[in-house]
Design an enzyme around this catalytic site. Structure first.
Site, mmCIF file in Angstrom:
data_model
loop_
_atom_site.group_PDB
_atom_site.id
_atom_site.type_symbol
_atom_site.label_atom_id
_atom_site.label_comp_id
_atom_site.label_asym_id
_atom_site.label_seq_id
_atom_site.Cartn_x
_atom_site.Cartn_y
_atom_site.Cartn_z
ATOM 1 N N ARG A 125 -7.841 -14.114 16.753
ATOM 2 C CA ARG A 125 -7.449 -13.292 17.888
ATOM 3 C C ARG A 125 -7.933 -13.903 19.209
ATOM 4 O O ARG A 125 -7.227 -13.841 20.222
ATOM 5 C CB ARG A 125 -7.901 -11.854 17.670
ATOM 6 C CG ARG A 125 -7.039 -11.213 16.556
ATOM 7 C CD ARG A 125 -7.547 -9.915 16.017
ATOM 8 N NE ARG A 125 -7.183 -8.736 16.792
ATOM 9 C CZ ARG A 125 -5.952 -8.221 16.879
ATOM 10 N NH1 ARG A 125 -4.953 -8.777 16.239
ATOM 11 N NH2 ARG A 125 -5.744 -7.138 17.610
ATOM 12 N N ASP A 143 -0.026 -7.398 18.437
ATOM 13 C CA ASP A 143 -0.503 -6.347 19.345
ATOM 14 C C ASP A 143 -1.088 -6.944 20.629
ATOM 15 O O ASP A 143 -0.908 -6.378 21.715
ATOM 16 C CB ASP A 143 -1.524 -5.432 18.650
ATOM 17 C CG ASP A 143 -2.576 -6.187 17.862
ATOM 18 O OD1 ASP A 143 -3.424 -5.518 17.229
ATOM 19 O OD2 ASP A 143 -2.561 -7.438 17.826
ATOM 20 N N ASN A 196 8.397 -11.175 4.839
ATOM 21 C CA ASN A 196 7.209 -10.375 5.132
ATOM 22 C C ASN A 196 6.541 -10.897 6.395
ATOM 23 O O ASN A 196 5.714 -11.811 6.366
ATOM 24 C CB ASN A 196 6.229 -10.451 3.954
ATOM 25 C CG ASN A 196 4.944 -9.693 4.246
ATOM 26 O OD1 ASN A 196 4.863 -8.929 5.214
ATOM 27 N ND2 ASN A 196 3.924 -9.892 3.428
ATOM 28 N N ASN A 239 7.928 -4.071 4.210
ATOM 29 C CA ASN A 239 7.606 -5.492 4.079
ATOM 30 C C ASN A 239 7.370 -5.932 2.634
ATOM 31 O O ASN A 239 6.927 -7.058 2.392
ATOM 32 C CB ASN A 239 6.365 -5.834 4.939
ATOM 33 C CG ASN A 239 6.739 -6.326 6.335
ATOM 34 O OD1 ASN A 239 7.909 -6.390 6.693
ATOM 35 N ND2 ASN A 239 5.733 -6.683 7.125
ATOM 36 N N ASP A 268 -0.634 1.908 11.886
ATOM 37 C CA ASP A 268 -0.857 1.052 10.724
ATOM 38 C C ASP A 268 -0.761 1.918 9.467
ATOM 39 O O ASP A 268 -1.020 3.133 9.523
ATOM 40 C CB ASP A 268 -2.250 0.411 10.792
ATOM 41 C CG ASP A 268 -2.309 -0.730 11.808
ATOM 42 O OD1 ASP A 268 -3.422 -1.155 12.156
ATOM 43 O OD2 ASP A 268 -1.221 -1.176 12.243
ATOM 44 N N ASP A 269 -0.443 1.288 8.336
ATOM 45 C CA ASP A 269 -0.227 2.084 7.131
ATOM 46 C C ASP A 269 -1.520 2.449 6.406
ATOM 47 O O ASP A 269 -1.486 2.853 5.244
ATOM 48 C CB ASP A 269 0.750 1.373 6.177
ATOM 49 C CG ASP A 269 0.210 0.049 5.641
ATOM 50 O OD1 ASP A 269 0.804 -0.504 4.688
ATOM 51 O OD2 ASP A 269 -0.808 -0.454 6.176
ATOM 52 N N ASP A 270 -2.651 2.303 7.090
ATOM 53 C CA ASP A 270 -3.910 2.742 6.489
ATOM 54 C C ASP A 270 -4.698 3.631 7.446
ATOM 55 O O ASP A 270 -5.870 3.917 7.218
ATOM 56 C CB ASP A 270 -4.767 1.541 6.079
ATOM 57 C CG ASP A 270 -5.104 0.650 7.263
ATOM 58 O OD1 ASP A 270 -5.813 -0.354 7.060
ATOM 59 O OD2 ASP A 270 -4.658 0.947 8.395
ATOM 60 N N ARG A 308 0.834 -1.200 0.000
ATOM 61 C CA ARG A 308 0.000 0.000 0.000
ATOM 62 C C ARG A 308 0.870 1.251 0.000
ATOM 63 O O ARG A 308 0.684 2.168 0.786
ATOM 64 C CB ARG A 308 -0.929 0.003 1.218
ATOM 65 C CG ARG A 308 -2.006 -1.071 1.105
ATOM 66 C CD ARG A 308 -3.135 -0.869 2.042
ATOM 67 N NE ARG A 308 -2.781 -1.160 3.432
ATOM 68 C CZ ARG A 308 -3.646 -1.545 4.363
ATOM 69 N NH1 ARG A 308 -4.928 -1.703 4.033
ATOM 70 N NH2 ARG A 308 -3.253 -1.754 5.597
#
Lengths: 330, 330
Positions: B292, B244, B128, B99, B149-151, B74
Site C-alpha cells: 500500500r 481503495d 478474479n 469473484n 467488504d464481505d467480512d 467466503r
C-alpha cells in the site's frame, strides 16, 4: 558680480552676511527635518530586541478571529479569562463590551501590565443591555468572531480546532453548547437541552441551536443583526435574554440549513463560582428557561415561521487528546 | 334537400344507407378505442393487496443507496451479511460481485428463501480481480453507493447515520475506516494508520483517506473510475490491492479537498474468523502494508502529484447511543 552687498561698507555687510547665512542655515535645517520625516520608519523587528514581527493586516483578517467578550459585575473573572484568551493561536484582537455602567474600565491596569500579545479594546456602554455584544463594532477587522461569556473557559486546543472547523463551515455558528426546540401537538414550542424528549427524527437526539456564548461565527452576521425587526430588539431588551436564540433564527433563515455545527469540547469550564462579586449569571434566574421558550414562540411569530432546523452531527478532533481516539474492535 | 340518395330506388338506397351506417359505426368505434388508449392507466396501488407500495424510481434514486459487495471464497459470510444488510433502512438494491470464478452463485438458494426486502443481483465475473467491484454497473439506479467488504458487519444504526452524513457531503467518501499517508524527508511516502506519526499539522492526528470497504460514495465516481490512466488498472491488477487508495486519489483530485469524511462507528465487526472457508482476507498477506505504501508512491507518479489532503474531522451521532453523549462538566 556683487551688487547690493558689495556696495555696503564692511561692518554693515558683515552683519547682513551673518543674517543671510543664519537664514540659509535655518532653511537648510528645516528642509533636512522635513526630509527626515518623509523617510520610512525603521521596523520594530530590525531593532535589537526579541519581539516577533506582527502579521500584515490582510493576512490576519482571513486566518485569525476577534474575541468579543461582554462583561457585567465579574471583572475578576474577566481579567482571569483575558490572561488565558489573549494567548490563543490565531487571535487578532479582543473587544471587551463593558456593561458596568459608570464604572471605570481596567484599561489603565491592563496597560500597566503590558506588553500583551494582542490589542484589547474596552467598549464602554451607556446602558447595561444583553444585546450590546451584538453591535457591529468598527474595531472588528476579521471575518471570524469568537464570542465568549465572561464566565466560560474553553481550552486553547478546543478553540484552535473549532476555529479550523468554522473555516470549513463559515456560514454556520460553530460552537460548544448545543440546544434544541421541540414542537408540541398544540403547536407551541418549548426550549431545552438533552433532558427534553428527542424530536423524533430517527435514532438519537437533535440540536437546532448552538449558543453564541461559546462559539465562532461570521462577522457578517453582526451586520445582519442590525437589520432585524424592531420587535426582536424589544424582545431581547424585555427579557435581557435570548439574543443567542435570535442569532440562531437569523442564521437559519439566512442559510436555510441548521444554524449551528456542534463541536464537542474536551475542556470547557464554568468559572462563575470563582467570582468574588457574588454575581452568578442570568441563567440562575428562576424564569430563565421559561423565558427562552417564550422567546422561541415570540420569534416564530415575529419571523412568521420556524426557521430552525435540526442536526445530529457532533464533531470531535481526530486523534486528540488520545492519538487512538477513533480505534475500534476491527 | 335530399338529392343523390332520394333519387335512388328504395332497395339501392337501403343498401347504401346500411353501408354508410356501418362505416360511421366503425369509425366511431375506432375513435372510442383511440380515446381509451389515451386515458391514464390505473395505478398498481389501487389493486387490493397488502404489499407496501414500492416507491417510484425517482424518489428512490435520491434517498436510498445501492450496496455493492464483492465476494471471494467466503460465501458463508456473504449470506450471513446479506441477511443483515438486506434490511438496512434506505437500501434500494444489493449488487453482489461474484469473484468465485466458475462457481455457481447462490441465486437459486436465495430465491428459494424469498421474499426478500430488496432485489439482489449476482454479477458473475470472468476473472478474479480486486477492481471488479469498481465497474459502472448498469444495475445501479441510485446516486449513492454503499460499498462493504464481505467480512465486515456495520450496524444498521451506524449505516443510517452515515448515509445521512453522506447526503450532506455527497462529493466525499463517507465511511468508517480512516487511513493516512505521511511524507518523509526523502520525499517517499508511507501509508498507515494511527500508529504512524502524526503529519504534524497542529495537535492530534490527521487522516487523508477513507477506505471504500465500509463507506458511502457517489455512484458518479464509478463512472469516473472507468476513465483513469491504464497504469492505475495495471497497478491494482498487479497488487490485487489498492483499489481503495486509487479511489481516494480520484476523489481528492476531483474535489481539491480531503477525499473522505470519517464517521466514528459505534458497532463495526470483522467476521473473518467466523468463516468456514479458512480464507482470511488479503490484508493478512505479509506484504499487504508495504504494497500500500508502494501504491501511494506509484499513484503519485501516475497522477504527477500528491492530491490527498488531510482532515481531522471526526463525526459522531449526537445523543446516540447515549442520549447525553455530549454532556460536559458545564
Amino acid at each position: 558680480r556683487c551688487f547690493h552687498f558689495c556696495k555696503l561698507p564692511g561692518r554693515v555687510m558683515g552683519i547682513r552676511l551673518l543674517r543671510f547665512t543664519s537664514v540659509v542655515i535655518i532653511v537648510l535645517l528645516l528642509v533636512a527635518g522635513a526630509l527626515t520625516a518623509l523617510l520610512p520608519t525603521i521596523k520594530d523587528d530590525k531593532l535589537p530586541n526579541s519581539r516577533r514581527e506582527p502579521k500584515t493586516q490582510s493576512q490576519s483578517a482571513l486566518d485569525s478571529f476577534t474575541l468579543i467578550m461582554q462583561t457585567y459585575n465579574r471583572t475578576d473573572l474577566l481579567l482571569k479569562l483575558l490572561n488565558h484568551y489573549q494567548a490563543i493561536p490565531h487571535l487578532h484582537k479582543v473587544i471587551v463590551v463593558w456593561n458596568n455602567i459608570g464604572e471605570k474600565t481596567p484599561e489603565e491596569m491592563w496597560n500597566s501590565l503590558g506588553p500583551h500579545p494582542v490589542p484589547v479594546v474596552f467598549k464602554v456602554q451607556t446602558i447595561n443591555r444583553m444585546r450590546n455584544r451584538l453591535q457591529n463594532f468598527p474595531d472588528l477587522e476579521t471575518k471570524a468572531v469568537l464570542m465568549m461569556d465572561d464566565d466560560t473557559l474553553v481550552s486553547a486546543h478546543d478553540l484552535a480546532f473549532a476555529f479550523s472547523v468554522w473555516q470549513q463551515f463559515p456560514e454556520h455558528i460553530v460552537g460548544f453548547v448545543p440546544r434544541k426546540h421541540i414542537s408540541t401537538p398544540s403547536g407551541v414550542y418549548s426550549y431545552g437541552s438533552f433532558e427534553l424528549q428527542n424530536p423524533g427524527f430517527g435514532n438519537g437526539d437533535q440540536y437546532s441551536m448552538v449558543l453564541i456564548g461559546a462559539a465562532f461565527f461570521h462577522s457578517g452576521y453582526l451586520e445582519d443583526f442590525q437589520r432585524q425587526p424592531e420587535a426582536v430588539y424589544a424582545l431581547i431588551d424585555e427579557t435581557q435574554n435570548c439574543d443567542d436564540i435570535a442569532m440562531n433564527f437569523l442564521v437559519a433563515k439566512h442559510t436555510g440549513k441548521p444554524s449551528g455545527v456542534f463541536v464537542k469540547p474536551v475542556d470547557i469550564r464554568n468559572l462563575e463560582k470563582d467570582t468574588n462579586s457574588g454575581y452568578s449569571g442570568m441563567w440562575h434566574r428562576a424564569e430563565h428557561l421559561l423565558q427562552r421558550s417564550y422567546c422561541v414562540n415570540k420569534l416564530v411569530s415575529i419571523y412568521d415561521g420556524m426557521p430552525l432546523k435540526y442536526s445530529n452531527i457532533m464533531i470531535s478532533q481526530f486523534g486528540f487528546p488520545n492519538y487512538a481516539n477513533h480505534k475500534n474492535k476491527m
